[in-house]
Write an enzyme that holds these catalytic residues in place. Structure first.
Site, PDB file in Angstrom:
ATOM      1  CD  GLU A 117       3.648   1.591   6.718  1.00 58.44           C
ATOM      2  OE1 GLU A 117       3.215   0.550   7.260  1.00 58.44           O
ATOM      3  OE2 GLU A 117       3.962   1.647   5.511  1.00 58.44           O
ATOM      4  CD  GLU A 188       9.504  -2.519  13.262  1.00 60.59           C
ATOM      5  OE1 GLU A 188       9.026  -2.652  12.108  1.00 60.59           O
ATOM      6  OE2 GLU A 188       9.196  -3.268  14.202  1.00 60.59           O
TER       7      GLU A 188
END
Length: 214
Positions: A117, A188
């Site tokens: 995501e 991330e």
């Protein structure tokens, strides 16, 4: 993403292989993607749904006083599209719901859906700059967000209808050809780990997580 003592570099290598292969990540998704698109003042159904689209179905059953127009179409690739036309709206909004969430994470790589995501916003083949999408949305006075639930991951975007077509192209390219650049993946991994560590100290979050697995 959280994988015990596994080094971040190893997590990135494994995640990259899985994320770039949507067939692996979305194995439980069957049709793959359900797409919900809402345009202000312009009909999407037509050239925007070619090729492979079937005839759009006009939805006439709606509450009294609702002046908006609704259309539904099913594309040859399995994507379901809902188009809402509101001539009074000043904003155009798009949303894509992917039928895969945290319950579809591999046992050895929990957090993968949430990781993907995040990564989809960080550059695509046509728009490779990691901050390009957010910069575009901010410059146009728009709003974007996403969330990963148990069985679905939802992405959303809202911008002025004057830039709706460009926004739609940028939004769509996130799903067609995301880059998953190595440098951004490293960042991330740390961001997801940090978010997970913060949530672990949140009693309400921990309680909800336990209840979901009962």
């Amino acid at each position: 993403m959280h994988d015990g003592a596994a080094p971040a570099a190893k997590q990135v290598d494994v995640a990259r292989g899985l994320c770039l292969n949507w067939g692996v990540l979305l194995a439980a998704a069957a049709a793959g993607v359900v797409s919900l698109l809402a345009f202000a003042g312009a009909k999407l159904v037509g050239p925007h749904l070619q090729p492979g689209s079937t005839k759009a179905i006009e939805v006439t059953a709606k509450p009294t006083g609702d002046t908006r127009e609704y259309q539904v179409a099913y594309l040859a690739n399995g994507i379901q599209v809902v188009n809402v036309r509101d001539t009074n709206a000043l904003q155009a909004a798009f949303s894509v719901a992917v039928e895969a969430g945290s319950f579809d994470d591999p046992q050895h790589l929990q957090g993968l859906a949430h990781f993907c995501e995040h990564m989809l916003f960080l550059g695509s083949k046509r728009y490779p700059t990691p901050t390009g999408f957010d910069d575009f949305v901010s410059a146009k006075g728009g709003y974007t967000n996403a969330y990963t639930a148990d069985e679905v991951t939802v992405y959303m975007l809202e911008v002025s209808k004057d830039v709706a077509e460009e926004a739609f192209r940028r939004f769509g390219d996130m799903f067609r050809e995301p880059l998953f650049a190595d440098a951004e993946m490293q960042k991330e991994v740390r961001a997801i780990d940090s978010e997970h560590a913060k949530n672990m100290h949140d009693l309400s979050w921990s309680t909800l997580s336990v209840l979901e697995f009962l």
